[in-house]
Write an enzyme that holds these catalytic residues in place. Structure first.
Site, PDB file in Angstrom:
ATOM      1  N   GLY A  33       0.837  -1.196   0.000  1.00 10.76           N
ATOM      2  CA  GLY A  33       0.000   0.000   0.000  1.00 10.76           C
ATOM      3  C   GLY A  33       0.869   1.242   0.000  1.00 10.76           C
ATOM      4  N   ARG A 114     -14.238   3.713  11.955  1.00  9.33           N
ATOM      5  CA  ARG A 114     -13.321   2.699  11.441  1.00  9.33           C
ATOM      6  C   ARG A 114     -14.079   1.449  11.006  1.00  9.33           C
ATOM      7  NH1 ARG A 114     -10.125   5.307  15.346  1.00  9.33           N
ATOM      8  NH2 ARG A 114      -8.026   5.805  14.628  1.00  9.33           N
ATOM      9  N   ILE A 144      -1.522  -2.013   9.788  1.00  7.21           N
ATOM     10  CA  ILE A 144      -1.902  -0.622  10.006  1.00  7.21           C
ATOM     11  C   ILE A 144      -3.313  -0.376   9.473  1.00  7.21           C
ATOM     12  CG2 ILE A 144      -1.370   1.763   9.334  1.00  7.21           C
ATOM     13  CD1 ILE A 144       1.597   0.943   9.277  1.00  7.21           C
ATOM     14  N   ASP A 177      -1.691   5.850  19.103  1.00 11.06           N
ATOM     15  CA  ASP A 177      -2.485   6.204  20.285  1.00 11.06           C
ATOM     16  C   ASP A 177      -1.584   6.709  21.411  1.00 11.06           C
ATOM     17  OD1 ASP A 177      -4.819   5.335  18.959  1.00 11.06           O
ATOM     18  OD2 ASP A 177      -4.392   3.273  19.525  1.00 11.06           O
ATOM     19  N   HIS A 204      -7.667  -0.134  18.970  1.00 12.91           N
ATOM     20  CA  HIS A 204      -7.239   1.003  18.144  1.00 12.91           C
ATOM     21  C   HIS A 204      -8.435   1.678  17.470  1.00 12.91           C
ATOM     22  CE1 HIS A 204      -4.557   3.552  15.911  1.00 12.91           C
ATOM     23  NE2 HIS A 204      -4.921   3.055  14.732  1.00 12.91           N
TER      24      HIS A 204
END
Length: 343
Positions: A33, A114, A144, A177, A204
């Protein structure tokens, strides 16, 4: 103290240290990515790291251009960009990789959680995990792509289906975070953020993110504490809204991903006492159906060496943990179910 040292050693400020350690052996790191909003700055930061000797960049489009661009940065590592039908595709990109970072996926937009990203990103991560399991099953996999609470279980299930799952080498990157929690407390307390390392546990996204100020030498009360916790939990929303639909947190996430990769590389090359937060398979709440949980993790040559216990918390923090555990159970089940229904 070890945790604080680990956090300061890399990205307390790149300008201060500029990755002063030198590479001790050939290390190939792959970014899946690499053409995206996180992938591009992440690739740049990894190019600056002398522990990386070969940088492999893959995306469905754009990776060769990113590779050509960052290859001009004056560090020794070689950089190659790959597309599905270019330079040997993902097989060449992953072959021999010791660390694979997966920022691939679509970004959040205003009003999107998310979990709204789930269906699209779940499919992307599943397919990339299949390639990793087939081509570089022994690599450390750093997820990620959001929602991390679910994409890590997806990756694990893919590796399990191929008989190559190693829980010590699969990480959900939750470093951002801690970065946010540390920066936000420094703004309230007028301290140097490079000297802050707030303990953050859980997951997360949203209320699964639990900052433990009581373990970090700071105290806040009342509305100030409530506002701080909400900002840590929903800090990503600030960026999404500020970018007006043009993207989500990319630069700060790239920095956090590169910091975690650096810590993993230090540990792999023999440095002791390297501690970072990470969302990993954990025994802490398995009895409640929560297989994965983020706490401080001590890293070593084989990945996870030790999962730190949560330690003493306040009554208020315990309530936050209870909420996080309840939500994580559903997030994890969602990821596992996705792979079963969409192999």
């Amino acid at each position: 103290m070890l945790a604080r040292q680990a956090s300061k050693s890399v990205f307390g400020a790149v300008s201060r240290r500029a990755f002063s350690a030198s590479a001790s052996h050939a290390t190939k790191v792959a970014v899946l990515g690499a053409g995206g909003g996180i992938g591009q700055p992440l690739s740049l930061l990894l190019k600056l790291n002398p522990r990386v000797t070969e940088l492999s960049l893959f995306d469905i489009r754009g990776a060769p251009g990113v590779a050509a661009d960052v290859s001009h940065v004056n560090t020794k590592s070689t950089v190659t960009g790959y597309e599905p039908e270019k330079n040997g595709g993902i097989e060449a990109a992953l072959k021999g990789a010791e660390i694979v970072l997966i920022p691939a996926g679509v970004p959040r937009k205003p009003g999107m959680t998310r979990d709204d990203l789930f269906n699209t990103n779940a499919s992307i991560v599943r397919d990339l995990a299949k390639s990793c399991a087939d081509i570089c099953p022994d690599a450390a996999i750093l997820v990620i792509a959001n929602p991390v609470n679910s994409t890590v279980p997806i990756t694990a299930e893919v590796f399990k289906s191929k008989g190559v799952y190693n829980p010590r080498k699969l990480f959900g990157v939750t470093t951002l975070d801690v970065v946010r929690a540390s920066r936000f407390i420094s703004q309230l307390k007028s301290t140097d953020p490079a000297n802050e390392n707030i303990v953050v546990i859980g997951g997360h996204s949203g209320e699964t993110i639990v900052p433990l100020l009581s373990q970090s030498g700071h105290s806040l009360d009342g509305q100030e504490l409530a506002d701080y916790i909400k900002r840590v939990q929903f800090g990503g929303d600030e960026v999404v809204q500020a970018k007006g639909g043009a993207g989500s947190a990319t630069l700060s996430m790239a920095m956090a991903g590169a910091r975690f990769a650096e810590s993993l590389l230090k540990a792999a090359q023999g440095e002791k006492g390297v501690i970072e937060p990470a969302y990993v398979e954990s025994p802490l709440f398995k009895d409640q159906g929560v297989t994965y949980f983020s706490t401080n993790v001590e890293l070593g040559p084989n990945g996870v060496e030790k999962i730190h216990p949560i330690g003493k918390v306040t009554e208020g923090e315990q309530k936050l943990i209870d909420v996080a555990v309840g939500q994580l159970k559903g997030n994890i089940e969602k990821g596992v179910k996705f792979v079963k229904e969409n192999p």
